[in-house]
Design a protein around this motif. Structure first.
Motif, PDB file in Angstrom:
ATOM      1  N   UNK A 112      26.840  43.890  14.180  1.00  0.00           N
ATOM      2  CA  UNK A 112      28.096  43.374  13.654  1.00  0.00           C
ATOM      3  C   UNK A 112      29.190  44.401  13.525  1.00  0.00           C
ATOM      4  N   UNK A 240      29.951  25.354   8.320  1.00  0.00           N
ATOM      5  CA  UNK A 240      29.577  25.262   9.723  1.00  0.00           C
ATOM      6  C   UNK A 240      28.578  24.131   9.709  1.00  0.00           C
ATOM      7  N   UNK A 244      25.325  24.744  14.340  1.00  0.00           N
ATOM      8  CA  UNK A 244      25.916  26.064  14.471  1.00  0.00           C
ATOM      9  C   UNK A 244      25.100  27.088  13.704  1.00  0.00           C
ATOM     10  N   UNK A 254      28.941  34.956   9.077  1.00  0.00           N
ATOM     11  CA  UNK A 254      29.934  34.291   9.905  1.00  0.00           C
ATOM     12  C   UNK A 254      30.734  33.290   9.098  1.00  0.00           C
ATOM     13  N   UNK A 257      33.482  34.823   7.405  1.00  0.00           N
ATOM     14  CA  UNK A 257      34.536  35.209   8.332  1.00  0.00           C
ATOM     15  C   UNK A 257      35.569  34.128   8.504  1.00  0.00           C
ATOM     16  N   UNK A 258      35.195  32.879   8.243  1.00  0.00           N
ATOM     17  CA  UNK A 258      36.139  31.807   8.512  1.00  0.00           C
ATOM     18  C   UNK A 258      37.083  31.542   7.358  1.00  0.00           C
ATOM     19  N   UNK A 267      39.485  37.621   5.972  1.00  0.00           N
ATOM     20  CA  UNK A 267      38.862  38.791   6.574  1.00  0.00           C
ATOM     21  C   UNK A 267      38.121  39.686   5.603  1.00  0.00           C
ATOM     22  N   UNK A 269      34.778  39.555   5.289  1.00  0.00           N
ATOM     23  CA  UNK A 269      33.345  39.491   5.550  1.00  0.00           C
ATOM     24  C   UNK A 269      32.714  40.848   5.350  1.00  0.00           C
TER      25      UNK A 269
ATOM     26  N   UNK C 105      40.269  41.888  17.937  1.00  0.00           N
ATOM     27  CA  UNK C 105      40.038  41.275  16.642  1.00  0.00           C
ATOM     28  C   UNK C 105      41.228  40.491  16.133  1.00  0.00           C
ATOM     29  N   UNK C 108      45.408  35.651  18.372  1.00  0.00           N
ATOM     30  CA  UNK C 108      45.925  34.515  17.623  1.00  0.00           C
ATOM     31  C   UNK C 108      45.769  33.234  18.438  1.00  0.00           C
ATOM     32  N   UNK C 133      33.598  41.674  17.639  1.00  0.00           N
ATOM     33  CA  UNK C 133      34.947  42.002  17.189  1.00  0.00           C
ATOM     34  C   UNK C 133      35.799  40.773  17.019  1.00  0.00           C
ATOM     35  N   UNK C 134      35.479  39.733  17.753  1.00  0.00           N
ATOM     36  CA  UNK C 134      36.338  38.557  17.761  1.00  0.00           C
ATOM     37  C   UNK C 134      36.108  37.763  16.497  1.00  0.00           C
ATOM     38  N   UNK C 135      37.178  37.431  15.822  1.00  0.00           N
ATOM     39  CA  UNK C 135      37.044  36.644  14.603  1.00  0.00           C
ATOM     40  C   UNK C 135      37.325  35.190  14.892  1.00  0.00           C
ATOM     41  N   UNK C 136      36.729  34.289  14.139  1.00  0.00           N
ATOM     42  CA  UNK C 136      36.898  32.871  14.464  1.00  0.00           C
ATOM     43  C   UNK C 136      38.167  32.262  13.906  1.00  0.00           C
ATOM     44  N   UNK C 137      39.280  32.973  13.938  1.00  0.00           N
ATOM     45  CA  UNK C 137      40.463  32.351  13.344  1.00  0.00           C
ATOM     46  C   UNK C 137      41.609  32.229  14.329  1.00  0.00           C
ATOM     47  N   UNK C 184      40.561  25.215  15.725  1.00  0.00           N
ATOM     48  CA  UNK C 184      40.031  26.570  15.551  1.00  0.00           C
ATOM     49  C   UNK C 184      38.608  26.651  16.070  1.00  0.00           C
ATOM     50  N   UNK C 185      38.118  27.860  16.066  1.00  0.00           N
ATOM     51  CA  UNK C 185      36.806  28.096  16.664  1.00  0.00           C
ATOM     52  C   UNK C 185      35.689  27.350  15.952  1.00  0.00           C
ATOM     53  N   UNK C 186      35.709  27.351  14.624  1.00  0.00           N
ATOM     54  CA  UNK C 186      34.598  26.700  13.925  1.00  0.00           C
ATOM     55  C   UNK C 186      34.537  25.221  14.267  1.00  0.00           C
ATOM     56  N   UNK C 189      33.008  24.920  17.707  1.00  0.00           N
ATOM     57  CA  UNK C 189      31.566  25.160  17.645  1.00  0.00           C
ATOM     58  C   UNK C 189      30.848  23.932  17.129  1.00  0.00           C
TER      59      UNK C 189
END
Lengths: 368, 76, 409
Positions: A112, A240, A244, A254, A257-258, A267, A269, C105, C108, C133-137, C184-186, C189
């Protein structure tokens, strides 16, 4: 060596942080993989089942009276048999767990955060802290736990209570879609890991003196950590969904993180990772403490401290080879409950029964 | 990376032995030395890229049948 | 209780100082260090399909242009673009053109073009999910008509960094205009793992002169030559694009999935020519599944709270009957929007509303039988809509001013 004293509160806090340790990161994925959206039910059942185990452990604690657990095993099984049993137990359970947790730590950090750092320096830094604190004794551990416990609780609150706005209850439904079997299987897994590791707390009875207070510490810790798990599993699955959660390596991390509230509250986490780092530290210190105490008795040493450095060195090397890759890790996790069941449930039952026989024999011989 | 770490541990252990020798605790020294030697051997073996079997594979082979059995039981 | 002290030298101050010095060096995480001037902060990623490969364009912030004393000649962002079979390779290959390594990271926006969306987005997305590094936002968008590279090279008014401009546009618009909805990503997913609901992605288009939109000329005068406009949502089946929903149908989608926080809609006046506008303040739609004769049925129970926002017809709002007539007209209009939206989605065969999930939650046993070809069943499912519409407030003035103007002389 004089056994150092811990207050009940310190012991309870240590136990709580211990249980939060590995389970915090791994458990939601394991539970959701089996029980899917009913993983929170498994948590409840596991806590309930654990309270059935507590009388067993308390009975052994009462039998211990003033002796340490390792001396007690020698008493029960004779010098040679006891030493063999103790040696096998220590190497197979707390020491193996020490190695596994070390590997877990380096895996998480290198997945991570710091991907290019090799595992060894990370482990050496952590281990030097653990060695130092185990060397200083249980009282010092108790004092540090009192300070860090509140930090951990604060970080947990920050991270997880802020997930509540993004939780969708519909992700938890339908309840009991696949029936009770997966839920029970997941509950069983959770009972074994982390709850049956509480058996290692028996090693700390001399530090808490009275079995009654030990029991109070254990029960309090199970309740607190159980409710934290419940909250965390509920929130992770509702934010989630279960599909997931079972596919992400570290879902609770994770999920944090959301969080994004008002564009500035986001941010963190990394704070959750700090929380986990602290709890891992206490887990490692318990395992190392138990291992050296037990091995010192096996080798007939008065002072367990010289063993700390060699054991840690062996653990460091073993940590890298214990499983070659992530797939091996998942496979190991599959069989782990059954292996751990031996040490966590069957062995205490054995010890308790032999203890009763011995006591009956002693009282008969006293009467004679 | 492993080599400096082995040296580090060796130095730390030697520092420890100084105080133990003063107290004449030979039993501790001997058992500690044996374990340290084991650790150093393992470390050196790893440096030479020798493959060391992992205990987990042993545990896996022992316990896999039981795990299969019990998961099947609980699923029926 | 006494602790046996070990050798005294360990605790001497010199040793402590050395220890602290070593620790400060170690605790900064030097192994994985990345200095700020080695990073190229990626703001937006555009993914196009080109000859079976992906062409990845990244919009990177120019730090020198963000400071106060900047020369106005350089653009605040740079675009790098590279073709490669996979996304990760493309990112690394971009370093052959860029002076720095991409730091992802702070992404947008991720923009797909139509071809990539139709071929399936799960391969490009795998890198974005997997990399640590990639954040789910970040938001995900599909463009129609232009390539993603054009969108990434685009210059927007108001914000210095174009991708922040696009991001904020989407965020604000989502809250006040029903057809837009940010994904968004979540969410992606979740919808990729659930069988009862299909994903959607916002879609947009560059409106105006694309070529001029990529130059600074675009923002040098008040009226820009082109802008990126968000139109609505596009329906996917699995991870492939199947259709675009126009404004009205996207509105229906957002109503049914409860994503509307506030929006505005116009309604024909009941007894005269002209329109009036309602502003919806609260909207809740409940998807109620039921089974009739072994076949699934859906009922949508809608509760709407709205206010009158703008009236363009000569009505007398002191009269309760008129008010109720307007409420009824608004209700009918919303009914039509929802019905059309559902029909359009059904014709595309993509259950974007989550009707399947509603059955999954309430009737799990039947769902396990239906889930194999749910999209086929979805096409024929009868949907009944019930709306409970309430018009509440009318604003500062009561009847429109100038009602009696035609009556004079």
């Amino acid at each position: 060596m004089i056994t150092q004293q811990m207050t009940t509160r310190q012991a309870a806090m240590w136990f709580i942080l211990f249980q939060l340790g590995s389970a915090f990161l791994l458990l939601p994925r394991v539970l959701a993989g089996t029980a899917k959206q009913d993983a929170w039910l498994s948590v409840l059942i596991a806590i309930g089942a654990f309270f059935l185990l507590v009388p067993l452990y308390t009975a052994i604690a009462k039998q211990l009276e003033e002796t340490s657990f390792s001396d007690y095993i020698l008493e029960l099984f004779g010098r040679i048999g006891g030493k063999l049993l103790l040696c096998g137990f220590i190497v197979g359970y707390p020491y193996l767990l020490y190695i596994i947790v070390l590997r877990d730590l380096s895996d998480f950090l290198t997945t991570s955060f710091i991907t290019e750092t090799p595992a060894e320096p990370i482990l050496v830094l952590m281990m030097s802290a653990v060695i130092y604190i185990v060397r200083s004794g249980a009282a010092v551990i108790g004092r540090t736990v009192e300070i860090l416990f509140f930090l951990v609780m604060l970080l947990f609150a920050f991270g997880y209570v802020s997930l509540i706005p993004s939780a969708e209850v519909t992700n938890l439904m339908p309840v009991l879609e696949h029936g009770w079997n997966p839920v029970l299987l997941a509950a069983f897994t959770m009972l074994i890991f982390p709850y049956s590791e509480m058996m290692l707390f028996l090693f700390l009875v001399p530090n808490i003196r009275q079995a009654r207070r030990w029991k109070k510490a254990v029960v309090k810790s199970a309740l607190v950590s159980g409710s934290m798990f419940l909250l965390m599993t509920l929130l992770t699955i509702s934010v989630l969904s279960d599909g997931v959660v079972s596919n992400i390596m570290y879902p609770s991390y994770f999920a944090v993180r959301t969080i994004s509230i008002g564009d500035f509250y986001e941010r963190f986490e990394v704070l959750v990772a700090v929380l986990w780092y602290i709890t891992i530290f206490y887990r490692l210190s318990l395992f190392l403490h138990v291992s050296v105490q037990g091995l010192a008795v096996v080798l007939g040493l008065q002072d367990p401290r010289p063993l700390l450095i060699p054991l840690s060195l062996i653990a460091l090397v073993m940590a890298n080879i214990i499983w070659p890759n992530t797939a091996g890790y998942t496979a190991a996790l599959q069989v782990w409950p059954f292996y751990s069941m031996f040490f966590g449930i069957f062995l205490p039952i054995l010890i308790w029964m032999v203890g009763i026989f011995k006591r009956a024999k002693n009282s008969i011989s006293k009467e004679n | 990376m492993l080599a400096p770490i082995l040296v580090l541990f060796l130095v730390a252990a030697l520092l420890e032995y100084r105080s133990l020798k003063i107290q004449k605790r030979y039993r501790e020294i001997i058992s500690s030395v044996i374990l340290l030697a084991a650790g150093l051997t393992l470390g050196i073996l790893r440096l030479l890229h020798v493959e060391i079997p992992s205990p987990m594979s042993g545990i896996k082979t022992l316990f896999q049948p039981i795990s299969h059995l019990l998961t099947r039981l609980l699923y029926i | 209780m006494r602790r046996t002290r070990r050798t005294h030298s360990l605790l001497s101050p010199l040793c402590l100082l050395i220890c602290m010095g070593i620790m400060t060096m170690i605790l900064t995480g030097c192994w994985n260090r990345r200095e700020l001037n080695e990073l190229a902060v990626v703001l937006a990623v555009g993914i196009d399909s080109a000859d079976g490969q992906y062409e990845v364009s990244v919009q990177v912030a120019e730090p020198s242009q963000m400071s106060r004393n900047r020369g106005s000649d350089r653009s605040p962002v740079s675009i790098f673009s590279q073709k490669a079979p996979t996304l990760f390779e493309a990112f690394r290959k971009i370093t052959t053109k860029s002076a720095r390594k991409m730091y992802v990271a702070h992404i947008r926006l991720v923009i797909f073009d139509e071809q990539t969306a139709r071929n399936g987005i799960k391969e490009p997305l795998d890198f974005l999910f997997r990399d640590h590094e990639v954040r789910p936002d970040f938001y995900m968008v599909v463009t129609k008509g232009t390539s993603a590279k054009d969108v990434v090279s685009f210059i927007t008014p108001t914000e210095i960094l174009p991708s922040i401009g696009l991001y904020k546009t989407l965020k604000v618009s989502e809250k006040v205009w029903a057809p837009t909805s940010a994904v968004k990503v979540t969410e992606m997913l979740k919808k990729l793992t659930k069988t009862g609901v299909e994903p959607v992605l916002t879609w947009g288009k560059i409106v105006g002169d694309v070529r001029k939109g990529k130059t600074p000329e675009n923002v040098k005068q008040p009226a820009s030559f082109s802008e990126f406009k968000y139109f609505g949502v596009s329906a996917f089946r699995g991870d492939r694009l199947v259709g675009w929903l126009n404004e009205s149908n996207s509105k229906a989608y957002n109503y049914i999935t409860n994503k509307v926080s506030s929006t505005v809609g116009n309604v024909n006046c009941p007894h005269s020519k002209g329109d009036f506008v309602v502003e919806v303040s609260r909207s809740k739609v409940k998807i109620v599944p039921s089974i009739q004769r072994g076949e699934p049925r859906i009922q949508l129970e809608t509760t709407i709270d709205a206010n009158l926002g703008e009236i363009g017809c000569p009505v007398d709002l002191t009269n309760e009957a008129t008010f109720l007539a307007m409420e009824e007209a608004a209700r009918k209009s919303l009914m039509k929007i929802l019905k059309d939206g559902v029909r359009e989605a059904q014709s595309m065969g993509s259950d974007i509303f989550g009707f399947g999930e509603a059955f999954h939650r309430k009737y799990p046993r039947q769902w396990s039988q239906w889930k194999e070809n749910w999209n086929q069943k979805f096409k024929k499912i009868p949907v009944e809509i019930k709306i409970d519409y309430k018009l509440n407030k009318i604003g500062k003035i009561i009847s429109p001013f100038g009602n009696n103007l035609s009556k004079k002389e």
